[in-house]
Scaffold this motif. Structure first.
Motif, PDB file in Angstrom:
ATOM      1  N   ASP A 514       7.388  31.346   3.622  1.00  0.00           N
ATOM      2  CA  ASP A 514       7.243  31.835   2.248  1.00  0.00           C
ATOM      3  C   ASP A 514       7.660  33.298   2.219  1.00  0.00           C
ATOM      4  O   ASP A 514       7.004  34.156   2.794  1.00  0.00           O
ATOM      5  N   THR A 515       8.768  33.591   1.553  1.00  0.00           N
ATOM      6  CA  THR A 515       9.252  34.969   1.429  1.00  0.00           C
ATOM      7  C   THR A 515       9.624  35.206  -0.029  1.00  0.00           C
ATOM      8  O   THR A 515       9.719  34.262  -0.817  1.00  0.00           O
ATOM      9  N   PRO A 516       9.836  36.457  -0.437  1.00  0.00           N
ATOM     10  CA  PRO A 516      10.221  36.732  -1.826  1.00  0.00           C
ATOM     11  C   PRO A 516      11.488  35.960  -2.230  1.00  0.00           C
ATOM     12  O   PRO A 516      12.457  35.890  -1.465  1.00  0.00           O
ATOM     13  N   THR A 517      11.456  35.377  -3.418  1.00  0.00           N
ATOM     14  CA  THR A 517      12.626  34.672  -3.952  1.00  0.00           C
ATOM     15  C   THR A 517      13.048  35.209  -5.313  1.00  0.00           C
ATOM     16  O   THR A 517      14.160  34.953  -5.759  1.00  0.00           O
ATOM     17  N   ASP A 518      12.146  35.952  -5.970  1.00  0.00           N
ATOM     18  CA  ASP A 518      12.451  36.465  -7.312  1.00  0.00           C
ATOM     19  C   ASP A 518      12.118  37.955  -7.390  1.00  0.00           C
ATOM     20  O   ASP A 518      11.320  38.380  -8.214  1.00  0.00           O
ATOM     21  N   PRO A 519      12.715  38.770  -6.523  1.00  0.00           N
ATOM     22  CA  PRO A 519      12.382  40.195  -6.501  1.00  0.00           C
ATOM     23  C   PRO A 519      12.948  40.923  -7.713  1.00  0.00           C
ATOM     24  O   PRO A 519      13.808  40.406  -8.428  1.00  0.00           O
ATOM     25  N   HIS A 520      12.473  42.139  -7.907  1.00  0.00           N
ATOM     26  CA  HIS A 520      12.990  42.983  -8.993  1.00  0.00           C
ATOM     27  C   HIS A 520      14.313  43.578  -8.514  1.00  0.00           C
ATOM     28  O   HIS A 520      14.386  44.703  -8.029  1.00  0.00           O
ATOM     29  N   SER A 521      15.372  42.796  -8.637  1.00  0.00           N
ATOM     30  CA  SER A 521      16.684  43.185  -8.127  1.00  0.00           C
ATOM     31  C   SER A 521      17.775  42.577  -8.987  1.00  0.00           C
ATOM     32  O   SER A 521      17.744  41.382  -9.289  1.00  0.00           O
ATOM     33  N   ALA A 522      18.744  43.386  -9.365  1.00  0.00           N
ATOM     34  CA  ALA A 522      19.868  42.887 -10.153  1.00  0.00           C
ATOM     35  C   ALA A 522      20.682  41.867  -9.364  1.00  0.00           C
ATOM     36  O   ALA A 522      21.218  40.903  -9.930  1.00  0.00           O
ATOM     37  N   PHE A 523      20.797  42.049  -8.066  1.00  0.00           N
ATOM     38  CA  PHE A 523      21.594  41.137  -7.245  1.00  0.00           C
ATOM     39  C   PHE A 523      21.080  39.702  -7.340  1.00  0.00           C
ATOM     40  O   PHE A 523      21.852  38.758  -7.465  1.00  0.00           O
ATOM     41  N   THR A 524      19.757  39.545  -7.250  1.00  0.00           N
ATOM     42  CA  THR A 524      19.192  38.198  -7.319  1.00  0.00           C
ATOM     43  C   THR A 524      19.062  37.728  -8.763  1.00  0.00           C
ATOM     44  O   THR A 524      19.318  36.566  -9.075  1.00  0.00           O
ATOM     45  N   HIS A 525      18.680  38.628  -9.651  1.00  0.00           N
ATOM     46  CA  HIS A 525      18.385  38.235 -11.027  1.00  0.00           C
ATOM     47  C   HIS A 525      19.648  37.847 -11.796  1.00  0.00           C
ATOM     48  O   HIS A 525      19.640  36.882 -12.567  1.00  0.00           O
ATOM     49  N   LEU A 526      20.720  38.572 -11.580  1.00  0.00           N
ATOM     50  CA  LEU A 526      21.944  38.329 -12.347  1.00  0.00           C
ATOM     51  C   LEU A 526      22.906  37.382 -11.654  1.00  0.00           C
ATOM     52  O   LEU A 526      23.591  36.582 -12.312  1.00  0.00           O
ATOM     53  N   LYS A 527      22.967  37.444 -10.337  1.00  0.00           N
ATOM     54  CA  LYS A 527      23.998  36.698  -9.614  1.00  0.00           C
ATOM     55  C   LYS A 527      23.447  35.727  -8.570  1.00  0.00           C
ATOM     56  O   LYS A 527      24.231  35.030  -7.917  1.00  0.00           O
ATOM     57  N   ASN A 528      22.138  35.707  -8.393  1.00  0.00           N
ATOM     58  CA  ASN A 528      21.526  34.905  -7.334  1.00  0.00           C
ATOM     59  C   ASN A 528      22.052  35.275  -5.944  1.00  0.00           C
ATOM     60  O   ASN A 528      22.078  34.444  -5.034  1.00  0.00           O
ATOM     61  N   TYR A 529      22.471  36.523  -5.784  1.00  0.00           N
ATOM     62  CA  TYR A 529      22.881  36.983  -4.465  1.00  0.00           C
ATOM     63  C   TYR A 529      21.639  37.184  -3.604  1.00  0.00           C
ATOM     64  O   TYR A 529      20.660  37.803  -4.045  1.00  0.00           O
ATOM     65  N   PRO A 530      21.636  36.733  -2.369  1.00  0.00           N
ATOM     66  CA  PRO A 530      20.482  37.001  -1.496  1.00  0.00           C
ATOM     67  C   PRO A 530      20.440  38.465  -1.108  1.00  0.00           C
ATOM     68  O   PRO A 530      21.479  39.083  -0.877  1.00  0.00           O
ATOM     69  N   ILE A 531      19.269  39.027  -1.054  1.00  0.00           N
ATOM     70  CA  ILE A 531      19.120  40.416  -0.586  1.00  0.00           C
ATOM     71  C   ILE A 531      18.431  40.387   0.781  1.00  0.00           C
ATOM     72  O   ILE A 531      17.383  40.986   0.994  1.00  0.00           O
ATOM     73  N   ASP A 532      19.072  39.696   1.710  1.00  0.00           N
ATOM     74  CA  ASP A 532      18.509  39.484   3.039  1.00  0.00           C
ATOM     75  C   ASP A 532      18.003  40.768   3.667  1.00  0.00           C
ATOM     76  O   ASP A 532      18.712  41.779   3.714  1.00  0.00           O
ATOM     77  N   GLY A 533      16.764  40.701   4.157  1.00  0.00           N
ATOM     78  CA  GLY A 533      16.209  41.808   4.924  1.00  0.00           C
ATOM     79  C   GLY A 533      15.539  42.899   4.128  1.00  0.00           C
ATOM     80  O   GLY A 533      15.011  43.837   4.712  1.00  0.00           O
ATOM     81  N   GLY A 534      15.553  42.804   2.798  1.00  0.00           N
ATOM     82  CA  GLY A 534      14.943  43.843   1.985  1.00  0.00           C
ATOM     83  C   GLY A 534      13.423  43.776   2.004  1.00  0.00           C
ATOM     84  O   GLY A 534      12.838  42.732   1.718  1.00  0.00           O
ATOM     85  N   LEU A 535      12.778  44.890   2.334  1.00  0.00           N
ATOM     86  CA  LEU A 535      11.317  44.990   2.313  1.00  0.00           C
ATOM     87  C   LEU A 535      10.871  45.363   0.906  1.00  0.00           C
ATOM     88  O   LEU A 535      11.277  46.406   0.386  1.00  0.00           O
ATOM     89  N   VAL A 536      10.045  44.520   0.284  1.00  0.00           N
ATOM     90  CA  VAL A 536       9.585  44.815  -1.078  1.00  0.00           C
ATOM     91  C   VAL A 536       8.414  45.795  -1.034  1.00  0.00           C
ATOM     92  O   VAL A 536       7.796  46.019   0.005  1.00  0.00           O
ATOM     93  N   ASP A 537       8.121  46.374  -2.205  1.00  0.00           N
ATOM     94  CA  ASP A 537       7.122  47.452  -2.290  1.00  0.00           C
ATOM     95  C   ASP A 537       5.765  47.071  -1.732  1.00  0.00           C
ATOM     96  O   ASP A 537       5.120  47.855  -1.052  1.00  0.00           O
ATOM     97  N   GLY A 538       5.292  45.869  -2.082  1.00  0.00           N
ATOM     98  CA  GLY A 538       3.995  45.434  -1.602  1.00  0.00           C
ATOM     99  C   GLY A 538       2.906  45.574  -2.645  1.00  0.00           C
ATOM    100  O   GLY A 538       3.092  46.185  -3.703  1.00  0.00           O
ATOM    101  N   PRO A 539       1.732  45.011  -2.361  1.00  0.00           N
ATOM    102  CA  PRO A 539       0.640  44.974  -3.326  1.00  0.00           C
ATOM    103  C   PRO A 539       0.164  46.352  -3.748  1.00  0.00           C
ATOM    104  O   PRO A 539       0.253  47.318  -2.985  1.00  0.00           O
ATOM    105  N   VAL A 540      -0.337  46.433  -4.975  1.00  0.00           N
ATOM    106  CA  VAL A 540      -0.908  47.678  -5.499  1.00  0.00           C
ATOM    107  C   VAL A 540      -2.312  47.405  -6.015  1.00  0.00           C
ATOM    108  O   VAL A 540      -2.675  46.260  -6.307  1.00  0.00           O
ATOM    109  N   TYR A 541      -3.088  48.483  -6.116  1.00  0.00           N
ATOM    110  CA  TYR A 541      -4.406  48.358  -6.732  1.00  0.00           C
ATOM    111  C   TYR A 541      -4.246  47.738  -8.120  1.00  0.00           C
ATOM    112  O   TYR A 541      -3.316  48.081  -8.866  1.00  0.00           O
TER     113      TYR A 541
END
Length: 836
Positions: A514-541
């Protein structure tokens, strides 16, 4: 009546049908087992976390082998904890003593974990995988898109202090986009560049060469991580084009007008150019927002350290480039010191900036980096670095449970690590203890919950998590103190799924989990390009999340069951606070993954290693390797050969190129080879690699090392000894450091050294050396005393002696060799070659 009866019958049947459906519905899951989805090294720390919403705690757990479904391990090693986040009860399931390799599941109270991998290669290639994201973030030419963007950058703002008119053009194309937007910050780029350079310096063996320097497929004879670091360095050079000019930022938050694939942006009022913000050392305001800049140090000092480390690593690859970096490091430091203080970023339309508030850590690293290229560390430089180290003993977020966005950046004090390696005695201990103090501050929070979570849930909490795991590892490397090893692993495990949400925080890693599939990224959102290896921000209060502007989830929350009043995480394009990947966080993760891969390599756990060299064989077996070194003298050669022959013992001889080329020793070498003894290299010219008083200070370059060692092998080839059959290398003077060990690995050979504890290696000393002299009686007694006083005796020892000594030593220890061999044989030791 018949109709009514039919209706009643129908209602009755329908009710029964509903009840049947209801009885088939599975109850909602209340218990989970969280694991590191990447897996665990065979001999590493292995802990899963049990998480329950119904107060359930297992008494034991099992490990089941995939495929056979056999129970291969059962344990009651469970440490219970109370509520955390969405869970009422939690527990740590420790299976570190389980060392089988394979694919497994953990089962407790009928609950199965995700797949658990255990082997030596679980982290292999992961650092290179995350480099994919860095390449995708490139501005200028983008190898993922095979297209160029932002080629017109940029025009100057606030340049009057350097006599530059606003709107003057400077070439600033290149570098990396910061996150899913296309702003570019010097402070994050310099920090990312340093992490990539450091990853190559410390773990060159884990990185491949599959890309050209432009990021396209192909090999260029240089590790891909070094290509990526150079991409960062090249941009930093453009951002510091002259000694009195340095830019902090390219573009601003006007970038956020829309999500788009990067091309040319024209929303800044000057065609396709974007603004370049000059570092003035004073507050800057655009629109209605004023930052809190106080000086020039924080950004400029980061330039300095990146330039200085780059100059060191490129010295043997491109001397002109190295010289340029060296010169820029000096001017960047002057820029940093012209007004001590912090430089913050600029925002125009929103209040969110990189509100960096500390800077002495940056100057500590910058000053410490001045010693990188010196043959002997300057004490004045060390004292200056110590001055800054004292100003910020621990990174401030570690003692807090909250902080502003990037308030304390970098999230780890890199200067402490680089400085400590240059120190000895009390000063080194003091700096190491600063790391320990910061770790303890986090541990005081972490030890109260099963996830060992002590990192505050502020924006980019994953970046803090990676940095903290690095600090724990560095503290252990510096001190040998392993008390925080499990805490370090828990933070690493958190990134890869051992967290309340059960998900990896890295896009596509691992590809079966289970890894991110719908990150806040134009590459994935607009083109479904994989952003392999990108570390997302992580949980917040949760209270931070609720107060952010413009967040609206686009889809149902698949992690709704695991959100809580404590913290939230969403794999949703609409959440820019928890699910946006960051360039600098990914660069830090590349270092951590490289370290983990290097540590997980298969090593005989009964062998002993020091600074990357094998210094003792299997300590559970009564075997000893007699090791002889030689350079200038060989007066004992014939006696040693005769004794070994009579005693039917095979030994190992490590000889310099000087020795192999000496006509006087040609016959002896041929006899040693004929009798089946091991012949290996000891450097060509018997060079001293490191400063005697500062082991981390190299006295040679990598090209000198490679050339010298290759010359040693060339001299051996004259006796028919191939490199492939002489893969062990014993360093000259038996003096080396981790860099030498890494360079040796790059040559495809193994570094070894003598086993400490006896004085056998002092058999070269002579009376005129004063206190350093050791008689043969003293040497022999040191060997027997060690054997008698230690539980494992001399098991696995590499006992080093010399094939010849200075004529001023008349008390030749090789005359005692028959007596020594008899003693060892009588005590049951088998004497073998080093490769056996």
């Amino acid at each position: 009546m018949k109709l009514n009866g039919f209706i009643l019958l129908f209602i009755g049947c329908f009710t029964c049908l509903l009840m049947a459906f209801k009885s088939d519905k599975k109850p909602e899951q209340q218990n989970w087992i969280r694991v590191n989805l990447l897996g665990y090294p065979t001999h590493g720390i292995k802990v899963a976390v049990w998480a329950s919403k119904n107060n359930e705690i297992p008494a034991q757990f099992e490990i089941i082998e995939e495929g056979t479904n056999k129970v291969v391990y059962t344990s009651g090693s469970i440490k219970n904890f109370d509520a955390y986040g969405p869970f009422n009860k939690t527990a740590r399931l420790n299976f570190s003593d389980f060392k089988l390799k394979g694919r497994f599941f953990i089962r407790a109270n009928g609950i199965l974990s995700p797949l658990v991998l255990i082997n030596h290669d679980v982290y292999k290639g992961t650092a290179d995988f995350c480099l994919r994201y860095m390449r995708q973030q490139r501005s200028g030419f983008n190898p993922f898109l095979k297209d160029s963007c932002h080629t017109h950058d940029g025009f100057v703002l606030y340049g009057s202090k350097a006599g530059i008119k606003d709107s003057t053009h400077f070439d600033a194309s290149g570098g990396w986009h910061d996150a899913s937007d296309y702003l570019q910050y010097s402070t994050t780029s310099a920090n990312a560049t340093y992490h990539l350079l450091m990853a190559y310096r410390d773990f060159p063996q884990v990185f491949g060469d599959d890309k050209m320097d432009n990021g396209l497929d192909g090999k260029n004879g240089r590790a891909d991580v070094l290509d990526e670091a150079k991409w960062g360095l090249d941009w930093l050079l453009k951002m510091h084009p002259k000694k009195n000019i340095m830019f902090n930022q390219l573009a601003d938050d006007r970038d956020h007008i829309s999500m788009r694939i990067p091309k040319e942006d024209n929303q800044y009022g000057k065609g396709f150019e974007r603004p370049l913000y000059f570092i003035t050392g004073e507050p800057q305001q655009r629109g209605k927002f004023m930052n809190a800049t106080t000086g020039t140090s924080s950004t400029a000092a980061k330039f300095t350290s990146a330039f200085n480390l780059g100059a060191t690593l490129f010295k043997d690859l491109d001397k002109n480039y190295s010289a340029l970096l060296n010169q820029k490091g000096k001017t960047a430091l002057k820029f940093a010191l012209q007004k001590p203080g912090v430089t913050q970023t600029v925002s125009v339309k929103s209040p969110y900036i990189y509100a960096e508030d500390n800077w002495v850590d940056d100057l500590e690293l910058a000053v410490a980096s001045l010693n990188f290229q010196t043959t002997k560390s300057s004490q004045k430089t060390i004292n200056n670095a110590l001055f800054y180290a004292e100003k910020e003993k621990t990174t401030p977020w570690m003692e807090k449970d909250t902080a502003a966005h990037y308030q304390y950046y970098p999230f780890i004090n890199l200067g402490h690590y680089e400085l400590a390696k240059q120190l000895e005695g009390e000063n080194r201990t003091k700096i190491q203890n600063y790391y320990k103090l910061g770790i303890e501050q986090v541990w005081n929070r972490a030890k109260t919950n099963a996830f060992y979570r002590g990192i505050p849930f502020i924006w980019c909490s994953n970046n803090l998590t990676v940095a903290f795991a690095m600090q724990c590892g560095w503290y252990e490397n510096l001190t040998g103190d392993k008390q925080f090893s499990e805490l370090e692993q828990a933070n690493f495990d958190w990134i890869f799924g051992c967290n309340p949400w059960g998900t990896s925080m890295v896009y596509g890693l691992p590809d079966w989990g289970d890894t991110p599939t719908d990150p806040h990224s134009a590459f994935t959102h607009l083109k479904n390009y994989p952003i392999d290896g990108g570390l997302v921000d992580g949980p917040v209060y949760t209270n931070i999340y609720k107060g952010l502007i413009g967040i609206q989830l686009a889809e149902d929350d698949e992690y709704e069951a695991f959100q809580s009043d404590l913290a939230v995480y969403h794999d949703d394009y609409g959440d820019y606070s928890t699910n946006e990947p960051t360039m600098d966080g990914t660069a830090s993760l590349i270092y951590l993954l490289a370290a983990k891969e290097a540590q997980s390599k298969p090593i005989n756990s009964n062998k002993t290693y020091s600074l990357g060299a094998n210094i003792r064989g299997d300590s559970t077996i009564k075997k000893i390797s007699l090791v002889f070194t030689g350079d200038e003298f060989a007066d004992g050669g014939e006696k040693i050969l005769k004794t070994l022959d009579e005693e039917k013992v095979k030994a190992s001889f490590f000889l310099t190129g000087n020795f192999y080329r000496n006509p006087k020793y040609k016959a002896l070498i041929k006899k040693l080879k004929l009798k089946g003894h091991y012949l290996g290299p000891h450097s060509d010219r018997h060079l001293l690699y490191c400063d005697w008083n500062n082991r981390d200070s190299l006295l040679i370059s990598k090209s000198e090392f490679d050339r010298d060692l290759n010359s040693n092998y060339a001299a051996m080839a004259n006796f028919g000894i191939r490199k492939s059959e002489a893969g062990y290398f014993l360093p000259p003077y038996e003096w080396y450091n981790e860099t030498i060990a890494n360079w040796t690995k790059e040559q495809g050979i193994k570094l070894i050294n003598f086993t400490p504890g006896t004085r056998s290696n002092a058999d070269y000393t002579y009376p005129e050396m004063g206190k350093s002299y050791r008689s043969s009686n003293e040497i022999f007694k040191s060997i027997t005393d060690f054997n008698d006083k230690n539980p494992s005796g001399l098991n696995g020892f590499y006992l080093l002696l010399h094939i010849g000594t200075d004529p001023r030593r008349t008390d030749k220890f090789y005359d005692r060799l028959p007596e020594l061999i008899h003693y060892l044989k009588k005590d049951g030791y088998q004497l073998t070659r080093i490769d056996n």
